[in-house]
Scaffold this active site. Structure first.
Site, PDB file in Angstrom:
ATOM      1  CG  ASP A 299      -1.981  -1.014   1.218  1.00 44.02           C
ATOM      2  OD1 ASP A 299      -1.928  -1.904   0.345  1.00 44.02           O
ATOM      3  OD2 ASP A 299      -2.869  -0.942   2.077  1.00 44.02           O
ATOM      4  CG  HIS A 354      -3.545   7.001   3.451  1.00 40.69           C
ATOM      5  ND1 HIS A 354      -3.878   6.773   4.778  1.00 40.69           N
ATOM      6  CD2 HIS A 354      -3.034   5.840   3.006  1.00 40.69           C
ATOM      7  CE1 HIS A 354      -3.549   5.534   5.105  1.00 40.69           C
ATOM      8  NE2 HIS A 354      -3.048   4.939   4.035  1.00 40.69           N
ATOM      9  CG  HIS A 441       2.354   0.142   4.261  1.00 39.44           C
ATOM     10  ND1 HIS A 441       2.081  -0.730   5.283  1.00 39.44           N
ATOM     11  CD2 HIS A 441       1.225   0.858   4.044  1.00 39.44           C
ATOM     12  CE1 HIS A 441       0.827  -0.554   5.680  1.00 39.44           C
ATOM     13  NE2 HIS A 441       0.282   0.396   4.950  1.00 39.44           N
TER      14      HIS A 441
HETATM   15 NI    NI Z   1      -2.330   3.059   3.524  1.00 43.11          NI
END
Ligand code: NI
Length: 475
Positions: A299, A354, A441
């Site tokens: 992500d 986000h 991530h």
């Molecule tokens: Ni995120």
């Protein structure tokens, strides 16, 4: 906090407008004509393509947990060190305050911190950036904005008020007061008081930007001249009214906003990481009914050089993964998203900048996802089908606002928290089960560095790495 390449952010949060006032969800109140500042595509705002800023990096930090929801980013443009320092100072301060009050184990505070950025100008030798902060953890107006300007000719950082010549400030202020007087919610006593001390002006008028037709938009700090709930008041001045008041730098900034050149190079010496060129068919014949499958997901990217390194790791093991990308990063690094798709990976939508989508209106949530899907389509030629809600926060309203299917996870590495490669690898390897969806991530180099060991170990255990959609389709 780490560095990765990013994009211009936009105030994408359009809210309701009336005939006299328009709120853009960033606490901005615009008197008639109602025209909210909504981003690069909004009428009046200069369009800046961040992928044309040489050497642009983004410093970003984010969590993926509702117990401590924050996502901050600011641009780092080579050659604009003084401005980067100013941005860093402001962001670090806000993040530290938020984390200390909100993210401790015994904290009872609520709220979210989101700092996004957008380029106001980036050509010639002029750079302008607006940071928009949403901080709902404290009292007062949760949304504030500040613009930062950089003069590449003199190598000088300028707060917004430097766009106006010293000798013109009195006339400028008098004109602003005149325009504000009588507006709904403006308190005349506060108005006089706010402008009385010239030492306060830089904070009060900390957000100035040019329109594409050379006019000036002045955002007066929320609460300064009226109730904080009214948000920032916006005064729009025409080019003819504005130009006589501008400083020499202000005039150049105006020119680059009105007639932008093709990109910005303030002297970057950094050689950008090569974009990987792996290719794989979009079809994957792995039968997850017969073999052990697992879906690795990454992500918050794309980030350079991390996403590029990750592509190399994945290619070495012929592993597929799913990238849930943030729209503002896609706009800066379309080539990386294109490379991810070309290598056979799935691209999912992780919103534009986000925010917790459940805290937005349906229209705002739709805008966050819609703009990001459009950026992905522009980069890859393909519209995504999945979205991963930031913080995993999703409700029926968010689901109703999009045709995308939500994709959560069952293994949370919490890699954003400890930034330790060995620990990331250990966690994934220990928790990996058949048909798991793993959250990581790729903005963190420590997470990317953990991937070879994860791939090596799980491959030896007979695991096959597939995309989320493939996993869903074959189960
Ligand atoms: Ni995120």
């Amino acid at each position: 906090m780490r560095t990765h390449i990013l994009v211009p952010t936009a105030l994408l949060l359009l809210g309701a407008c009336t005939l006299t006032a328009c709120s853009d969800g960033a606490g901005v109140v615009e008197s008639s004509p109602a025209r909210a500042q909504a981003g690069p595509s909004s009428p009046g705002a200069p369009a800046v393509d961040p992928s044309k800023i040489k050497g642009l990096e983004i410093v970003s930090d984010s969590s993926e947990h509702g117990s401590c929801p924050f996502a901050v980013s600011y641009p780092k443009v080579p050659g604009a060190r003084a401005m980067t320092a100013a941005l860093k100072k402001d962001v670090d301060q806000r993040l530290a305050t938020f984390r200390s009050s909100r993210c401790g184990s015994d904290s009872t505070a609520v709220g979210e911190l989101n700092i996004s950025h957008r380029f106001l100008a980036a050509s010639g030798d002029v750079l302008g950036v607006r940071l928009t902060t949403l901080d709902s953890s404290g009292a007062g107006n949760p949304r504030t904005a500040k613009s930062y300007w950089y003069d590449g000719k003199d190598g000088a950082y300028h707060p917004a008020l430097d766009l106006v010549a010293d000798g013109s400030r009195n006339a400028f202020v008098a004109a602003l007061k005149k325009r504000l007087k009588g507006r709904e919610g403006v308190d005349p006593a506060l108005l006089d008081e706010a402008f009385a001390d010239t030492r306060d002006l830089a904070d009060l008028l900390g957000d100035l930007s040019f329109t594409a037709d050379g006019g000036l938009r002045v955002h007066v700090a929320p609460g300064a001249v009226g109730g904080a709930a009214a948000g920032a008041y916006v005064v729009s001045l025409t080019e003819a009214a504005t130009t006589p008041w501008l400083s020499p730098f202000g005039k150049r900034a105006q020119k680059q906003s009105e007639h932008p050149g093709d990109g910005l190079d303030l002297g970057s010496t950094r050689t950008p990481a090569a974009v990987p060129t792996h290719t794989a068919s979009a079809d994957d014949d792995t039968d997850c009914k017969k073999v052990k499958c697992i879906a690795l997901t990454f992500d918050d990217g794309p980030a350079a050089p991390e996403s590029a390194s990750l592509l190399h790791h994945l290619a070495r093991y012929k592993a597929r993964a799913t990238f849930f990308v943030v729209g503002q990063n896609v706009a800066t690094h379309p080539e990386l998203v294109r490379a991810e798709a070309r290598a056979g990976h799935e691209i999912g939508n992780h919103s534009w900048n986000h925010p917790d989508l459940t805290k937005l209106t349906s229209r705002q949530a739709a805008s966050q996802l819609g703009r990001t899907s459009a950026a992905i389509k522009a980069a890859t030629g393909k519209t995504p089908t999945l979205f991963r809600p930031p913080y995993g926060a999703v409700n029926t309203r968010v689901k109703a606002a999009t045709t995308l299917s939500p994709a959560l996870w069952d293994i949370d590495t919490e890699d954003w928290k400890y930034r330790d490669s060995a620990k990331v690898a250990r966690k994934v390897i220990a928790k990996a089960r058949r048909n798991s969806v793993v959250l990581m991530h790729d903005i963190h180099p420590t997470s990317v560095a953990a991937v070879p060991q994860i791939l090596r170990t799980l491959t030896a255990k007979g695991m096959h790495f597939v995309t989320v959609s493939h996993l869903r389709a074959t189960l």
